[in-house]
Design a protein around this motif. Structure first.
Motif, PDB file in Angstrom:
ATOM      1  N   GLY A 190      17.628   2.188  10.721  1.00  0.00           N
ATOM      2  CA  GLY A 190      17.245   1.035   9.912  1.00  0.00           C
ATOM      3  C   GLY A 190      17.449  -0.282  10.643  1.00  0.00           C
ATOM      4  N   GLY A 193      20.231  -3.848   9.237  1.00  0.00           N
ATOM      5  CA  GLY A 193      21.635  -4.218   9.382  1.00  0.00           C
ATOM      6  C   GLY A 193      22.500  -3.085   9.873  1.00  0.00           C
ATOM      7  N   LYS A 201      18.119   9.137   5.335  1.00  0.00           N
ATOM      8  CA  LYS A 201      18.029   8.474   4.026  1.00  0.00           C
ATOM      9  C   LYS A 201      16.864   9.058   3.222  1.00  0.00           C
ATOM     10  N   GLU A 221      15.584 -11.135   3.824  1.00  0.00           N
ATOM     11  CA  GLU A 221      15.896 -11.869   5.048  1.00  0.00           C
ATOM     12  C   GLU A 221      16.427 -13.294   4.809  1.00  0.00           C
ATOM     13  N   VAL A 307      22.829 -12.533  -0.957  1.00  0.00           N
ATOM     14  CA  VAL A 307      23.453 -11.280  -1.406  1.00  0.00           C
ATOM     15  C   VAL A 307      22.427 -10.337  -2.036  1.00  0.00           C
ATOM     16  N   GLY A 309      19.812  -9.353  -0.864  1.00  0.00           N
ATOM     17  CA  GLY A 309      19.243  -8.483   0.162  1.00  0.00           C
ATOM     18  C   GLY A 309      20.023  -7.187   0.296  1.00  0.00           C
ATOM     19  N   SER A 311      21.430  -3.628  -0.727  1.00  0.00           N
ATOM     20  CA  SER A 311      20.593  -2.614  -1.391  1.00  0.00           C
ATOM     21  C   SER A 311      20.761  -2.542  -2.911  1.00  0.00           C
ATOM     22  N   LEU A 527      28.777  -7.620   2.111  1.00  0.00           N
ATOM     23  CA  LEU A 527      28.901  -9.061   2.379  1.00  0.00           C
ATOM     24  C   LEU A 527      30.374  -9.389   2.613  1.00  0.00           C
TER      25      LEU A 527
HETATM   26  C1  LIG Z   1      24.764  -9.376   1.886  1.00  0.00           C
HETATM   27  C2  LIG Z   1      23.729  -8.463   2.452  1.00  0.00           C
HETATM   28  C3  LIG Z   1      22.443  -8.927   2.677  1.00  0.00           C
HETATM   29  C4  LIG Z   1      21.471  -8.085   3.207  1.00  0.00           C
HETATM   30  N1  LIG Z   1      20.230  -8.585   3.429  1.00  0.00           N
HETATM   31  C5  LIG Z   1      19.281  -7.771   3.946  1.00  0.00           C
HETATM   32  C6  LIG Z   1      17.977  -8.269   4.187  1.00  0.00           C
HETATM   33  O1  LIG Z   1      17.675  -9.432   3.961  1.00  0.00           O
HETATM   34  N2  LIG Z   1      17.063  -7.407   4.705  1.00  0.00           N
HETATM   35  C7  LIG Z   1      17.357  -6.083   4.973  1.00  0.00           C
HETATM   36  O2  LIG Z   1      16.482  -5.350   5.400  1.00  0.00           O
HETATM   37  N3  LIG Z   1      18.591  -5.613   4.760  1.00  0.00           N
HETATM   38  C8  LIG Z   1      19.547  -6.411   4.248  1.00  0.00           C
HETATM   39  N4  LIG Z   1      20.787  -5.906   4.013  1.00  0.00           N
HETATM   40  C9  LIG Z   1      21.013  -4.470   4.281  1.00  0.00           C
HETATM   41  C10 LIG Z   1      20.577  -3.646   3.060  1.00  0.00           C
HETATM   42  O3  LIG Z   1      21.670  -3.509   2.186  1.00  0.00           O
HETATM   43  C11 LIG Z   1      20.104  -2.251   3.453  1.00  0.00           C
HETATM   44  O4  LIG Z   1      21.099  -1.626   4.214  1.00  0.00           O
HETATM   45  C12 LIG Z   1      18.805  -2.244   4.261  1.00  0.00           C
HETATM   46  O5  LIG Z   1      17.791  -2.964   3.606  1.00  0.00           O
HETATM   47  C13 LIG Z   1      18.355  -0.811   4.450  1.00  0.00           C
HETATM   48  O6  LIG Z   1      17.213  -0.774   5.254  1.00  0.00           O
HETATM   49  P1  LIG Z   1      17.246  -0.158   6.725  1.00  0.00           P
HETATM   50  O7  LIG Z   1      17.947   1.164   6.639  1.00  0.00           O
HETATM   51  O8  LIG Z   1      15.823  -0.021   7.095  1.00  0.00           O
HETATM   52  O9  LIG Z   1      17.994  -1.104   7.568  1.00  0.00           O
HETATM   53  C14 LIG Z   1      21.784  -6.737   3.506  1.00  0.00           C
HETATM   54  C15 LIG Z   1      23.085  -6.264   3.287  1.00  0.00           C
HETATM   55  C16 LIG Z   1      24.049  -7.123   2.772  1.00  0.00           C
HETATM   56  C17 LIG Z   1      25.422  -6.610   2.549  1.00  0.00           C
END
Ligand SMILES: Cc1cc2nc3c(=O)[nH]c(=O)nc-3n(C[C@H](O)[C@H](O)[C@H](O)COP(=O)(O)O)c2cc1C
Length: 646
Positions: A190, A193, A201, A221, A307, A309, A311, A527
């Motif tokens: 992923g 992050g 998944k 984002e 926040v 963002g 999941s 976060l």
């Molecule tokens: C505070 C916070 C903000 C997040 N913002 C984003 C975001 O803007 N975009 C994103 O793809 N994942 C963000 N994440 C991670 C998501 O929780 C999630 O892990 C992710 O979208 C999963 O997609 P991936 O496996 O393709 O990375 C954030 C996590 C936290 C803790």
């Protein structure tokens, strides 16, 4: 066809192949085409006006039957926008203004001559480059996702480059299980992050009980300094939708969501447009390509909270509630939206899926490192010559990204640190420049990949202030639901602020370390769990700066306002009146031939005097940790006047 014309519904794999052939038959690859970058950054610097100027000028010069124009999405080189590339020669002009257009049409399009002054000049060698692919910023990248040239408003452009053929391949030549296996084999992790394996998944969601499942694009984002996902949605929304549809087919979902934040209006517009076009062609909706596979996509506009963002917060927001995280005793891939199995992936993760299905897992694994395959887009910003979006294979060193692609540090300054991973990432020092950038190496070094933010800092950056800045951001963005995050961050911010003001107690660092432990161990979501990273990484690599602030009441980088003073060196002051006139606080005393002096009681430390003092004098100095020298007696201040009067 996408501009108002009726789109034929595609009812089979052959229909898609035929449509592509028809589109290609109407196109001549040698026909000149002017691409004017119309990503958000280039629009902000006049990209729309430049495109309009081309369209009008081409018409005025009567060559509109011979030349096309396109307004593609972000090409990544935002620093030099608006960027114009003329095909088939691939001549690249930077910082183009509407006034330049008549000359470009006359000289380059008609006369086939290159206009020197509009070419990009390499910051390190001073050489001018004609072709886009020769520019060092692009030359050292591997632009699998960012290199695609198309008009994001045209589904035909996407189909022409093979778009939707991966979906077609999945539906007609693969079972859902085979699609899943291919994604697992690709080792796609992923891009949002945590770097969680995407196939794993999907498998969890696929195996989870229940007939109704969802797939979701995370386009929130909210990290300061990051805009990769926004750019991808703006520049190639169909690739994300195609990836999403393939994912839906693999896990058995018939409904999906694209979560885009409201502050990204162009991304939102392009996604909505793309969904409508894909539905019209029968590439989304009921009986896709004449099969039994149904898949509908809805767009959810996020309200702009970082926040949200996360999941569980994002899924709660889609349910129509406040976008706050909840405990995840059970993964969202098992119990997500409305308690149903839900696969959430980042924009860039989804955009990679069609490539993996079309070209195969082995092709994908051919890029990157063993444990982090593929490429990654970074938003390279800060004190660097070439800022913009950069796509590189995982495993490239920080040095290559910053110096080869980024062109090094601005104004000949020294590199000090690079912050990766968004607000809860970490800062890495100069001796880590040869670190290979992948998920695991960054985490080992005390930072993280995050979604790909990369902020470069020079010698004039105070690392304590940087930690304070990111902790400030996280304090503001914490939803406040859990006490460790809400109160822990508030306290951490207070102590860091005290340090930058020279008011911290001797045990400030121990207190901060205790807080970091509580935040990391006891917060509800990532976060809070990762919020101590900015402090911990700067402490690990720049401890002496913390100590200088706390013990010496000194800011070595001369940044923290409460610890610095501005002082005019009487030996250097030429009484030119520049600083005196510009000082907004009227804190400078002096005259035409009278050496200037800053009244420290009136000075607001805005730094104007420092900035405006002519570089040939450099009389204004910033000092820290030492007393401001005694005010010069009146008679000595007049020396300059007497000297000048002679
Ligand atoms: C505070 C916070 C903000 C997040 N913002 C984003 C975001 O803007 N975009 C994103 O793809 N994942 C963000 N994440 C991670 C998501 O929780 C999630 O892990 C992710 O979208 C999963 O997609 P991936 O496996 O393709 O990375 C954030 C996590 C936290 C803790």
């Amino acid at each position: 066809m996408s501009k108002g014309g009726k789109m034929p519904r595609l009812n089979s794999q052959e229909d898609l192949v035929r449509l592509r052939e028809e589109i290609l038959a109407k196109r001549d690859p040698k026909r000149p085409c002017v691409f004017v970058c119309n990503g958000t950054a280039c629009i902000a610097s006049g990209g729309l006006e430049v495109l309009k100027a081309f369209q009008e000028e081409i018409e005025r010069q009567g060559i509109n039957a011979l030349v096309d124009t396109k307004g593609p999405g972000c090409s990544g080189f935002c620093e030099r926008g608006p960027v114009v590339v003329i095909y088939p020669e691939e001549i690249c002009y930077v910082k183009v203004r509407p006034e330049d257009v008549p000359e470009i049409v006359k000289e380059t399009l008609i006369g086939k001559k290159v206009i020197e002054r509009l070419l990009y000049q390499e910051p390190l060698t001073g050489e001018k480059e004609i072709h886009e692919s020769d520019i060092s910023f692009y030359k050292h990248q591997t632009r699998v996702l960012m290199g695609v040239k198309l008009d994001p408003r045209s589904i035909e452009d996407y189909i022409a480059i093979g778009g939707y053929s991966a979906l077609s391949k999945a539906l007609f030549q693969m079972t859902p299980e085979q699609v899943l296996e291919e994604v697992k084999k690709s080792n796609l992790r992923g891009r949002g992050g945590a770097g969680f394996p995407t196939g794993r998944k999907w498998e969890t969601a696929k195996k989870a009980p229940g007939d109704i499942k969802y797939v979701i694009v995370n386009g929130d984002e909210g990290d300061p300094g990051a805009y990769m996902d926004r750019a991808l949605l703006e520049r190639n929304p169909h690739s994300v939708l195609e990836g999403l549809a393939i994912g839906a087919y693999a896990v058995g979902a018939s409904e999906g969501f694209v979560y885009v934040r409201q502050e990204y209006p162009l991304a939102l517009k392009h996604v909505l447009m793309a969904i409508e076009q894909a539905e019209s062609y029968g590439l989304l909706g009921e009986n896709i390509l004449g099969t039994k596979f149904n898949f509908k996509v809805k767009v959810h506009q996020g309200a702009g909270a970082f926040v949200s963002g996360e999941s569980s917060a994002l899924m709660t927001a889609i349910e129509g509630k406040v976008g706050e995280p909840r405990p995840k005793y059970i993964r969202t891939s098992v119990k997500g939206i409305w308690g149903r199995p839900s696969v959430l992936n980042n924009v860039e993760t989804w955009a990679n899926v069609p490539l993996i299905i079309n070209k195969g897992a082995d092709w994908f694994r051919g890029y990157g490192t063993e444990k982090s395959s593929g490429t990654k887009i970074f938003s390279l910003v800060g004190k660097i010559n070439n800022t913009g979006l950069v796509e590189v294979p995982m495993g490239v060193t920080l040095r290559d990204i910053i110096f080869k692609i980024g062109g090094g540090i601005r104004n000949g300054k020294r590199f000090k640190a690079v912050q990766t991973g968004g607000p809860s990432g970490g800062c890495l020092p100069e001796d880590m420049l040869d670190l290979k950038v992948d998920f695991d190496e960054l985490t080992k070094a005390g930072s993280m990949m995050g979604s790909g933010g990369m902020i470069v800092m020079d010698e004039d950056t105070c690392m304590v202030d940087v930690a304070r800045y990111f902790v400030d951001f996280l304090t503001e963005e914490s939803c406040g639901k859990c006490v460790p995050c809400r109160e822990g961050l508030r306290q951490m911010h207070k102590i860091l602020t005290d340090i930058t003001k020279g008011k911290a107690s001797e045990n400030a660092l121990e207190l901060l370390e205790d807080l970091a432990e509580v935040l990391t161990g006891a917060s509800l979501c990532a976060l809070g769990k990762s919020a101590a990273n900015p402090f911990l990484s700067t402490l690990k690599y720049f401890r002496e700066e913390y100590e200088a602030h706390i013990k010496g009441k000194r800011c070595p980088a001369l940044v923290c306002k409460d610890l610095i003073s501005y002082y005019i060196d009487p030996e250097k002051c030429q009484a030119c009146m520049t600083c005196l006139r510009k000082c907004p606080a009227k804190a400078i005393d002096g005259g035409k031939n009278l050496i200037h002096i800053i009244d420290q009681d009136k000075c607001t430390k805005c730094g104007t005097c420092f900035e405006v003092c002519p570089s040939k004098f450099r009389a204004v100095r910033k000092i820290s940790g030492e007393p401001v020298p005694e005010r010069l007696p009146e008679e000595k201040r007049k020396i300059v006047r007497e000297r000048k009067a002679q």
